[in-house]
Design a protein around this motif. Sequence first.
Motif, PDB file in Angstrom:
ATOM      1  N   PHE A 239      -2.753  -4.236  -5.828  1.00 23.36           N
ATOM      2  CA  PHE A 239      -2.468  -5.498  -5.155  1.00 23.36           C
ATOM      3  C   PHE A 239      -3.621  -6.486  -5.186  1.00 23.36           C
ATOM      4  CE2 PHE A 239       0.345  -2.398  -3.141  1.00 23.36           C
ATOM      5  CZ  PHE A 239       1.565  -3.065  -3.161  1.00 23.36           C
ATOM      6  N   ALA A 243      -5.482  -8.761  -0.945  1.00 22.72           N
ATOM      7  CA  ALA A 243      -4.092  -8.614  -0.515  1.00 22.72           C
ATOM      8  C   ALA A 243      -3.987  -8.549   1.008  1.00 22.72           C
ATOM      9  CB  ALA A 243      -3.493  -7.358  -1.142  1.00 22.72           C
ATOM     10  N   ARG A 247       1.043  -6.367   4.232  1.00 23.67           N
ATOM     11  CA  ARG A 247       1.796  -6.068   3.012  1.00 23.67           C
ATOM     12  C   ARG A 247       1.417  -4.680   2.479  1.00 23.67           C
ATOM     13  NH1 ARG A 247       1.045  -9.014  -2.851  1.00 23.67           N
ATOM     14  NH2 ARG A 247       2.754  -7.947  -3.933  1.00 23.67           N
ATOM     15  N   LEU A 248       0.128  -4.366   2.507  1.00 24.51           N
ATOM     16  CA  LEU A 248      -0.325  -3.068   2.035  1.00 24.51           C
ATOM     17  C   LEU A 248       0.209  -1.953   2.930  1.00 24.51           C
ATOM     18  CD1 LEU A 248      -4.057  -3.892   1.182  1.00 24.51           C
ATOM     19  CD2 LEU A 248      -2.078  -3.922  -0.330  1.00 24.51           C
ATOM     20  N   HIS A 251       3.779  -1.278   2.173  1.00 23.35           N
ATOM     21  CA  HIS A 251       3.948  -0.536   0.924  1.00 23.35           C
ATOM     22  C   HIS A 251       3.688   0.955   1.139  1.00 23.35           C
ATOM     23  CE1 HIS A 251       3.935   0.320  -3.363  1.00 23.35           C
ATOM     24  NE2 HIS A 251       2.784   0.961  -3.202  1.00 23.35           N
TER      25      HIS A 251
END
Length: 273
Positions: A239, A243, A247-248, A251
């Motif tokens: 990413f 990033a 969001r990480l 995921h």
Amino acid sequence: MSSDSSDDSTDVDQWDPGLTEHVIALTRPIVKRYFRSEVRGLDNIPPGASLVVANHSGGLMTFDLSVFAVDYYDTYGYDRPLYALAFDTVFAGPAADFFRRTGVIRATRENAAKALASGAVVLVFPGGDFDVYRPTLRENVINFDGRTGYITTAMEANVPIVPAVSIGGQESQLFLSRGKWLARALGLTKLERKLFRTNILPITFGFPFGLSVLAPVNMPLPTKIVTEVLPPIDLAAKFGEAADVKRLDAHVRWIMQKGLKTLAAQRHFPIIG
């Protein structure tokens, strides 16, 4: 994880391989015979430092760390320490020194960074109390309650995240509710946060005493516990270093949810496995 800057620089240095080996020998019969535990995919742990991120189960009588540690040390030996991050409340009593010597260290950014910098494998349960007391009917749901400190820790240390998912621990008794509503109704939320860093009042049902609130007094049932270690995730490579943390986190939880769903599909009966 806490960003407390208190003097915790010696936590990592206190690991005692001899004592750890002795403890593993004592806990091996419990996890292998009583819980019939299996840990799969340990070869997914890469050489060098990594952050193993796992879901948490079993309430106050959780055996997640023991299940993982027995197979980890049987596979890698005692030249490669395993550290596990834990809340400060674990170290409030006389057993604090024992925990540190067996690799359980306070969940601070400083401790995590030092352990990873030494090249060790570090195990963290981001969901903590929120996860470990999730209702049994939601045992196959990955939810860290918005806690994302593990992402920052991995990115700052430039180490991969190794997801690990476990099933069975939430069947050691019937977890009915985290009891947030009960804590609010009794006016305990602020006090609990101050004393125990939590705002839940768990309600469970088990053997032999039945209904239990806060601290389960029942014996854990001999539920089969299976842990699957998934392939490592290099977040920076996938990413980029800039990033978004949320969001990480999404995921990683998505990967873990897929893995836990697969384990759930392989489980034919509660407790029996």
